[in-house]
Design an enzyme around this catalytic site. Sequence first.
Site, short mmCIF file in Angstrom:
data_model
loop_
_atom_site.label_atom_id
_atom_site.label_comp_id
_atom_site.label_asym_id
_atom_site.label_seq_id
_atom_site.Cartn_x
_atom_site.Cartn_y
_atom_site.Cartn_z
N ASP A 1 38.88 45.63 32.72
CA ASP A 1 37.86 45.12 33.65
C ASP A 1 38.33 45.26 35.09
O ASP A 1 37.57 45.68 35.96
CB ASP A 1 37.56 43.65 33.34
N GLY B 1 29.31 49.01 38.17
CA GLY B 1 28.62 50.06 37.42
C GLY B 1 27.23 50.35 37.95
O GLY B 1 27.02 50.52 39.13
#
Length: 510
Positions: free
Chosen positions: A296, A431
């Site tokens: 992450d 993203g």
Amino acid sequence: MKLAYWMYAGPAHIGTLRVASSFKNVHSIMHAPLGDDYFNVMRSMLERERDFTPVTTSVVDRQVLARGSDEKVIRNIVRKDGEEQPDLIVVTPTCTSSILQEDLHHFVRQAQLSSRCDVLLADVNHYRVNELQAAERTLHQIVEFYINKARKSGELSGPPRRTERPSCNILGISSLGFHHAHDLRELKKLLQDLGIELNLVIPQGASVHNLKHLGRAWFNVVPYRELGPMTARYLQEQFGTPYVEITPMGVVETARFIRQIQQVLNEQGIPVDYEPYIQEQTLYVSQAAWFSRSIDCQNLTGKKAVVFGDCTHAAAITKILAREMGVHVVWAGSYCTYDGEWFQAEVGGYCDQVLLTEDHTRVADAIAQVEPAAIFGTQMERHVGKRLRIPCGVISAPMHVQDFPIGYRPFLGYEGANQIVDLIYNSFTLGMEDHLLEVFGGHDTKEVIHKSLSADSDLIWTREAQAELNKVPGFVRGKVKRNTEKFARERGLTEITLEVMYAAKEALGA
């Protein structure tokens, strides 16, 4: 003094009142016109305390301007002494009332003759210092006053006897500080884990009568650059007490903080070894170190960010972003220009540029030019981020009421490191999130985003070009717009058409 639309650090009297109102049973008399008396409302709203703010305004009105202030100020001091029965009354003018050039020292001396409590005039130049510098000076002045008083009365003769077990004072926790109450709780827990007792915390919640015991501590902890170092140096001069001024913010700096405490205690004959504790906290207890190595966090590697705030928080967050999370800090800045040399030395190796300014428009323009993926700043940078549609995490004062959380949100220590990692990670748009929100109608995207704050663009976009720009995904639209406008300016064009857009795209190979 200067006239400003918005200031990062408030005027000097706010700093004095922050320190005075942090002590227990200390009252403040503010010699000021109406309009300078907003501290009571501000503190009551932000701190959410049950007690009234212990500040009284001695209003400078037409009668005072005609007859002088002495009678009114003295009467207010004596009245509050009788009503509130404080241990200390701090008298402060404001930058406005200082223009009258009245002899407030004389007023204080006269009032002291009729008062049971101590009366002190805040020794601050209201034209030359801001809120943070005044708070620092006022804390030092109050500590010095009570240590000298204890020496004159014989309560403090010779070097003070140290506590039996290693102990420390925490200097600089104050009212209206950024997450100070949570930081204090975390510091207490950390020191308890290290087997260190707490002697005094000043000014928050301290009694002025206990200030004579400051010298009993083995060392002092100064978690913030802005409030405490001057008092720590004074205590070192008076009692030889060493002080630790590393801010334990982030996993790496918390370890440095603990190691410096270890060194201080070793030098005083206490053979402690905190390395096992650091290892356990870093590897197994704190989630921050583990998260910084996770997939992450790798999503953040190379992302651009900017940082702005007071010296303490801006420097610490810059180091965490660059060193612990792999984020590219394009520039880091601070409004504490008086401490710029220290800030430059701290962050110079972790960012491309350093920005030292008190002008919020310069900061806004610097953000607009860089177009970072995230901003870490003050309340003002949050406003800028909303205008530019760039996410912002608030990491420093000045801040609004939502940054006085009811839940536990420290910035210091190992739990603070966890909270900071969450703040950083959640501040980035990840993203395709922004694009998906547009696709499914998450926000209104009919307006083209303008990435300039101080001045509007000098270029005209045709309706067709604007419609084409709106088709570009939100997370790259600003970059496309900026590159197209740069292409047009280089060729002396004043209007951007579809043909210009396509030519710019071809020229940039995009």
